[in-house]
Design a protein around this motif. Structure first.
Motif, mmCIF file in Angstrom:
data_model
loop_
_atom_site.group_PDB
_atom_site.id
_atom_site.type_symbol
_atom_site.label_atom_id
_atom_site.label_comp_id
_atom_site.label_asym_id
_atom_site.label_seq_id
_atom_site.Cartn_x
_atom_site.Cartn_y
_atom_site.Cartn_z
ATOM 1 N N UNK A 104 0.837 -1.191 0.000
ATOM 2 C CA UNK A 104 0.000 0.000 0.000
ATOM 3 C C UNK A 104 0.879 1.251 0.000
ATOM 4 N N UNK A 105 0.402 2.285 -0.693
ATOM 5 C CA UNK A 105 1.060 3.580 -0.725
ATOM 6 C C UNK A 105 -0.025 4.638 -0.566
ATOM 7 N N UNK A 106 -0.141 5.201 0.632
ATOM 8 C CA UNK A 106 -1.222 6.139 0.922
ATOM 9 C C UNK A 106 -0.642 7.401 1.553
ATOM 10 N N UNK A 107 -0.957 8.543 0.958
ATOM 11 C CA UNK A 107 -0.448 9.826 1.422
ATOM 12 C C UNK A 107 -1.603 10.796 1.633
ATOM 13 N N UNK A 108 -1.314 11.898 2.323
ATOM 14 C CA UNK A 108 -2.299 12.972 2.482
ATOM 15 C C UNK A 108 -1.620 14.311 2.256
#
Length: 251
Positions: A104-108
């Motif tokens: 998973x690769x999740x950014x904000x």
């Protein structure tokens, strides 16, 4: 009950070792390729680090760039993220083991703007990659893309005749496709998402993006020497796409 004589020693060890243990257990997500000006990373426990070339980026880091600063990070899946000045960007989740089911690769993006080239995680499983913003989540289909969120703070181009734009998220796609608010954007296409989360296509590139150097910057994909990273030389980064869509900017 009388406390053991060694209790103060145990307390001292707990206070000094525990923070190190938490930080040591945090997963390394990437490494800094470029850092100019004042750039920091903050962990959820409040630990703040100054970033420079070769510094490691951890899962949970909130990356911040001050006025006039820039940052480029290479993640472990070969993805690249660059931040413009006055930005805040969170590495919410990053797991790269080579398993498309769990990676998973999740950014904000909390503030400011970014430019990104998708790495192996997004290439193998596009649904495993996302960049969340205050008004919409950005998904991809093999992409180099960029975006900027304005909330009464996009005043930096006024000296070039650009009036402060409406508040919201401005996005552009260089290659592949981005998915925002149920709409798809291909190469050379731009979008805007307002504060209520409504997304629409723009007929021409918004000047707040078109005149931003970050949107035209060739990202630094050079390898760091082994003494700076401790990583193998054969770890390669894909070159940015050579194709660009030329669009006249509105005056």
């Amino acid at each position: 009950m009388k406390m053991p004589r060694y209790a103060p020693l145990l307390l001292w060890l707990a206070l000094t070792v525990a923070p190190w243990s938490v930080h040591a257990a945090t997963e390394v997500a990437g490494i800094v390729l470029v850092a100019t000006g004042s750039v920091t990373a903050a962990q959820p426990d409040g630990d703040i680090r100054e970033l420079r070339r070769g510094a490691r980026i951890f899962v949970g880091d909130t990356l911040s760039t001050a006025s006039g600063a820039t940052l480029q990070v290479r993640f472990n899946d070969r993805g690249i993220v660059a931040l413009r000045a006055d930005s805040r960007f969170v590495v919410e989740r990053f797991e790269h083991t080579g398993d498309p089911v769990t990676d998973r690769s999740e950014f904000s993006l909390l503030k400011g703007g970014f430019r990104a080239i998708t790495g192996a995680i997004g290439e193998v499983n596009p649904d495993a990659y996302s960049i969340n913003t205050p008004v919409a989540s950005i998904g991809i289909r093999g992409t180099e893309h960029f975006g900027r969120y304005c909330l009464d703070d996009c005043l930096d181009l006024m000296n070039q005749g650009v009036a402060p734009p409406d508040n919201g998220l401005y996005t552009g796609t260089h290659q592949g496709r981005t998915l925002i608010g149920g709409k798809s954007f291909g190469p050379g296409q731009y979008g805007f998402t307002d504060q209520q989360g409504n997304t629409r296509h723009l007929g021409q590139p918004p000047r707040i993006l078109a005149l931003d150097l970050l949107a035209r910057l060739r990202l630094n994909t050079d390898e760091l020497p082994d003494e700076e990273t401790g990583e193998d030389e054969e770890f390669e980064i894909p070159d940015p796409p050579n194709t660009r869509t030329e669009v006249d900017c509105p005056q």
